[in-house]
Enzyme design. Structure first.
Site, short mmCIF file in Angstrom:
data_model
loop_
_atom_site.label_atom_id
_atom_site.label_comp_id
_atom_site.label_asym_id
_atom_site.label_seq_id
_atom_site.Cartn_x
_atom_site.Cartn_y
_atom_site.Cartn_z
N ASP A 71 0.63 -0.98 0.03
CA ASP A 71 -0.13 0.19 -0.13
C ASP A 71 1.77 1.46 -0.21
O ASP A 71 1.70 1.25 0.11
CB ASP A 71 -1.11 -0.07 0.97
CG ASP A 71 -0.40 -0.51 2.37
OD1 ASP A 71 0.76 -0.25 2.17
OD2 ASP A 71 -0.70 -0.62 3.30
N ASN A 140 -7.26 -3.17 14.64
CA ASN A 140 -8.72 -3.24 14.39
C ASN A 140 -8.72 -4.41 13.44
O ASN A 140 -9.91 -5.04 12.76
CB ASN A 140 -8.87 -2.06 13.73
CG ASN A 140 -8.39 -1.82 12.43
OD1 ASN A 140 -7.35 -2.60 12.02
ND2 ASN A 140 -8.59 -0.68 11.77
N HIS A 142 -7.50 -4.93 10.68
CA HIS A 142 -6.68 -4.94 8.84
C HIS A 142 -5.92 -5.55 8.20
O HIS A 142 -4.55 -6.24 9.27
CB HIS A 142 -6.81 -3.74 8.97
CG HIS A 142 -5.62 -2.82 9.00
ND1 HIS A 142 -5.70 -1.30 9.49
CD2 HIS A 142 -4.43 -2.95 9.17
CE1 HIS A 142 -3.91 -0.77 9.43
NE2 HIS A 142 -3.56 -2.19 10.15
N GLU A 147 -9.47 -1.82 6.08
CA GLU A 147 -9.74 -1.55 7.25
C GLU A 147 -11.30 -2.24 6.81
O GLU A 147 -12.09 -3.67 6.58
CB GLU A 147 -10.51 -0.35 7.29
CG GLU A 147 -8.98 1.00 6.90
CD GLU A 147 -7.94 0.71 7.71
OE1 GLU A 147 -8.03 -0.16 9.48
OE2 GLU A 147 -7.59 1.72 8.33
P1 PGA Z 1 2.83 -2.44 12.55
O1 PGA Z 1 1.43 -2.18 11.74
O2 PGA Z 1 3.25 -3.26 11.86
O3 PGA Z 1 3.79 -1.30 12.63
O4 PGA Z 1 2.37 -2.76 13.71
C1 PGA Z 1 0.87 -3.73 11.18
C2 PGA Z 1 -0.60 -2.90 10.96
O5 PGA Z 1 -1.27 -1.62 11.02
O6 PGA Z 1 -1.23 -3.55 9.55
#
Ligand code: PGA
Length: 246
Positions: A71, A140, A142, A147
């Site tokens: 992304d 959450n 995702h 999301e």
């Molecule tokens: P993080 O984020 O690797 O910084 O914990 C993962 C995500 O939000 O997909």
């Protein structure tokens, strides 16, 4: 196995965090050594950092590899240090000595970002698809910026970040107001098209999401529950992230 059995359940390896880099790098190198023109999908965020550090420490010849990011934010100026293009330059391209032309991201500066999203999806397909996709998981639930509510068969598209995700990513920006509100993200269907998935999860903030993803129903309320549909998923989880798993 019964003929009507569903996809193999994700394999969860419970490991201390300091072993994530070596175990993940072994998996990546296994794919690289068994594939003539490997395509690796890369994530940004804190989760994959131990892997990139370990790959850099090992050295290696990555000239045959093509890389695709999950992304990219929309709305940041070119060269912004928190754009994923810059994050991947710092964490992957420079440390591994990659040719930047082999590392692809969605184009956040295209006149039409929807068109850029479609072209990115096509570029992944044109490369023959992803052999191994590295993933983190949001608190959450995702995956990439899919999301809660994202369709399980969604493809690369423009999306809006939830407030929860913006607050989680606030740590990378001086103020919450500077965290972008939109992005281009691979879809859940795009991610599920990768031949193999490797998800890294560390810390107590990921425990509930990991539990919902693996032990709950497959539902777009928890996008990471799509992992149950894949059949070749490896999850590295430390004790805190795995605390709620059976
Ligand atoms: P993080 O984020 O690797 O910084 O914990 C993962 C995500 O939000 O997909």
């Amino acid at each position: 196995m019964r003929a009507d059995a569903g996809p193999a359940a994700p394999a969860v390896l419970r490991l201390p965090g300091h072993e994530f880099g070596t175990v993940a790098a072994d998996l990546v190198q296994g794919v690289l050594s068994s594939t003539s023109r490997p395509v690796i999908g890369v994530a940004t965020g804190g989760s994959p950092s131990p892997l990139y550090r370990e790959l850099a420490a090992r050295g290696g010849d990555y000239r045959a590899v093509t890389w695709f990011a999950l992304d990219e934010y929309l709305g940041l100026p070119a060269g912004h240090p928190q754009s994923y293009a810059e994050v991947l330059r710092r964490e992957l391209i420079d440390p591994l000595g990659l040719d930047p032309r082999t590392v692809h991201l969605p184009d956040p500066h295209a006149a039409d970002p929807h068109d850029a999203a479609e072209r990115y999806e096509q570029r992944i397909a044109d490369a023959g698809g992803v052999d191994l996709q590295i993933l983190g998981i949001g608190r959450n639930g995702h995956l990439a910026f899919n999301e809660p509510g994202a369709a399980l068969d969604s493809r690369t598209r423009v999306e809006t970040l939830t407030e929860d995700t913006r607050r989680a990513n606030r740590r990378f920006f001086p103020t919450l107001a500077e965290v972008p509100t939109r992005c281009i993200t691979q879809g859940l269907g795009t991610i599920l098209s990768a031949r193999r998935l490797l998800l890294l999860a560390q810390g107590p903030a990921k425990a509930e999401a990991l539990h919902r993803a693996l032990a709950g129903p497959v539902t777009s309320d928890c996008p990471a529950s799509a992992l149950q549909l894949h059949g070749d998923v490896t999850i590295l989880a430390d004790a805190k992230a795995a605390a709620l798993l059976p």
